[in-house]
Enzyme design. Structure first.
Site: not given
Length: 286
Positions: A22, A105, A150, A190
């Site tokens: 990520e 996140n 996200n 995402d």
């Protein structure tokens, strides 16, 4: 509008395979990213093909470069702060109030100089929110009723903020006053990256695709990635013309968890750096 899916001649960047890759960020000739599940921040040198990992003292979810060098990031929990890439320690600078079970996140410094980050409500009750943090560490809610905050990025001039809500299945654009101006339905969006022409590239978790939308969020292109769990996208390399795509491991899929790279005919933008006003928070460079 239907868009044909393009097959791309992807290369795999080194031997790294993340459990959950990520937050890719191109900085100083290197690609930096987080293996969220593996509790590791990685620095990859595309030319040498090397990868250096630092185990994190806390579970990190996002990297944001700081003005003057170093890193800001969002962590699992309600804390924002500074990460030391040498020993893996994290120093909390700001704890944002909110339900303890709603963890932050993704995060990004917008090209307006503001830090944007959002939380995830895994109970799917829509209790999460998208927040903005200023240089004085003052913060406010941009959008409430979020499911899973996200991908985040801003337009080249910083006036438009793009935000993916994975549970809601939407990518939303917020105008200069951060009121919603456009939205598009997207299957499990995402990570997000905006290119130099204002196009919005969205990683699609579960479908093995990266889609490009125009600045007005009209479908434009779709790229097939050889791993189903596509988590995020960034631009880097010479003239910022290389796309980097992070993925997560999938049982039975060779190469999943790798970072895939290709020239897709688009040019990216430099990562914006978040600057904290002098005298605010901890002293010294973040």
């Amino acid at each position: 509008m239907a868009v044909s899916v393009e097959d791309v001649d992807w290369s795999v960047l080194g031997e790294l395979r993340c459990e959950l890759g990520e937050s890719p960020v191109w900085d100083a000739g290197r690609l930096h990213l987080v293996d969220v599940t593996g509790h590791t921040v990685w620095t990859l040198d595309p030319i040498a093909g090397t990868a250096h990992g630092v185990t994190c003292a806390r579970r990190l979810t996002a990297l944001v470069p700081a003005a003057g060098g170093g890193w800001w990031l969002g962590v699992a929990g309600r804390d924002l702060g500074a990460f030391d890439p040498y020993d893996g320690t994290f120093r909390t600078v700001l704890s944002v109030p909110g339900p303890a079970d709603l963890a932050f996140n993704d995060a990004v410094c917008g090209r307006d100089g503001m830090l944007y980050t959002g939380s995830v409500d895994r109970g799917r009750a829509g209790r999460a929110a998208l927040h903005v943090v200023g240089a004085d560490l003052g913060h406010r809610v941009v959008a409430a009723g979020v499911g899973a905050s996200n991908g985040l990025d801003t337009s080249p001039d910083g006036t438009v903020l793009y935000h993916a809500d994975t549970f809601a299945g939407t990518v939303t654009a917020y105008g200069p006053d951060r009121r919603r101006v456009a939205s598009v339905r997207v299957d499990r969006p995402d990570g997000i990256a905006v290119d130099a022409d204002g196009g919005v590239w969205v990683a699609l978790w579960g479908s093995g695709l990266v889609r490009r939308y125009t600045a007005e969020l009209r479908p434009d292109r779709a790229l097939r990635v050889p791993a189903p769990l596509v988590s995020n996208v960034a631009f880097g390399g010479p003239a910022l013309r290389v796309m980097f795509v992070t993925t997560a491991r999938t049982a039975g899929v060779p190469g999943s968890g790798a970072v895939f790279t290709a020239d897709v005919g688009a040019r990216g933008l430099p990562a914006a750096r978040f600057a904290v006003r002098p005298g605010i928070g901890h002293e010294g460079s973040l």
